[in-house]
Design a protein around this motif. Sequence first.
Motif, mmCIF file in Angstrom:
data_model
loop_
_atom_site.group_PDB
_atom_site.id
_atom_site.type_symbol
_atom_site.label_atom_id
_atom_site.label_comp_id
_atom_site.label_asym_id
_atom_site.label_seq_id
_atom_site.Cartn_x
_atom_site.Cartn_y
_atom_site.Cartn_z
ATOM 1 N N ASP A 126 0.821 -1.210 0.000
ATOM 2 C CA ASP A 126 0.000 0.000 0.000
ATOM 3 C C ASP A 126 0.856 1.261 0.000
ATOM 4 O OD1 ASP A 126 -2.309 -1.465 0.047
ATOM 5 O OD2 ASP A 126 -2.529 -1.397 2.215
ATOM 6 N N LYS B 99 2.858 4.506 -0.946
ATOM 7 C CA LYS B 99 2.623 5.507 -1.982
ATOM 8 C C LYS B 99 3.842 6.392 -2.120
ATOM 9 C CE LYS B 99 -2.278 5.854 -1.010
ATOM 10 N NZ LYS B 99 -3.309 6.634 -0.379
ATOM 11 N N LYS B 100 4.052 6.886 -3.333
ATOM 12 C CA LYS B 100 5.058 7.905 -3.552
ATOM 13 C C LYS B 100 4.494 9.233 -3.055
ATOM 14 C CE LYS B 100 7.005 5.909 -7.750
ATOM 15 N NZ LYS B 100 7.275 6.148 -9.169
ATOM 16 N N GLU C 40 1.861 10.818 -5.072
ATOM 17 C CA GLU C 40 0.564 10.149 -5.092
ATOM 18 C C GLU C 40 -0.288 10.453 -3.864
ATOM 19 O OE1 GLU C 40 2.046 6.131 -7.466
ATOM 20 O OE2 GLU C 40 2.007 6.127 -5.287
ATOM 21 N N VAL C 41 0.251 11.210 -2.919
ATOM 22 C CA VAL C 41 -0.474 11.500 -1.684
ATOM 23 C C VAL C 41 -1.353 12.735 -1.889
ATOM 24 C CG1 VAL C 41 -0.262 12.116 0.754
ATOM 25 C CG2 VAL C 41 1.343 10.491 -0.270
ATOM 26 N N TYR D 35 8.609 4.633 1.124
ATOM 27 C CA TYR D 35 8.153 3.960 -0.095
ATOM 28 C C TYR D 35 9.259 3.075 -0.663
ATOM 29 C CZ TYR D 35 6.791 3.286 -4.950
ATOM 30 O OH TYR D 35 6.491 2.726 -6.169
ATOM 31 N N GLY E 100 2.787 -0.832 4.256
ATOM 32 C CA GLY E 100 2.978 0.363 3.455
ATOM 33 C C GLY E 100 3.544 1.517 4.257
ATOM 34 N N ASP F 176 1.611 4.272 5.474
ATOM 35 C CA ASP F 176 0.421 5.041 5.822
ATOM 36 C C ASP F 176 0.687 6.216 6.753
ATOM 37 O OD1 ASP F 176 -1.173 3.476 4.225
ATOM 38 O OD2 ASP F 176 -1.882 2.208 5.855
ATOM 39 N N SER G 254 2.425 8.999 4.876
ATOM 40 C CA SER G 254 1.508 9.556 3.876
ATOM 41 C C SER G 254 0.432 10.415 4.530
ATOM 42 C CB SER G 254 0.853 8.438 3.070
ATOM 43 O OG SER G 254 1.811 7.759 2.298
ATOM 44 N N SER H 221 -0.324 14.251 3.739
ATOM 45 C CA SER H 221 -1.680 14.586 3.319
ATOM 46 C C SER H 221 -2.265 15.691 4.197
ATOM 47 C CB SER H 221 -2.555 13.333 3.379
ATOM 48 O OG SER H 221 -3.883 13.627 3.028
#
Length: 118
Positions: free
Chosen positions: A19, A21-22, A25-26, A66, A89, A91, A94, A98
């Motif tokens: 899961d 993310k780069k 991608e967030v 990542y 991942g 999370d 991220s 975010s």
Amino acid sequence: MRIFVGVCALVLVLGACSDAKKASEVPPAAISTSEYRGMSCSQLRTEAALIRKRTPALEAAVEKSYKHDKNMEAVTWILFWPAVFAMDGNDSESQALSQARGELEAIHASMESKGCRM
């Protein structure tokens, strides 16, 4: 040989199981502008500058996590493939990025509604 080819095919098909993310991608979190309504234009600019100052470190943390996660995923697929499904991942990294991106959007929206120069 068939087993090796089968494992390789499985790795290619399921290679994106993590899961993680780069940073790119967030997406920004949905942050209400109500938190910033009572601030002056100067205070909003200061708050935005503080968030922008810490954002590169948050992006770097997401990217590092990542890359680590993807490296671990590759090794895990080769050595012990069932463990790949337990990888979590990045999370937490991220979510922090975010949140910062969402706060910046809320500050910018508040600044626009007050007619502040950016």
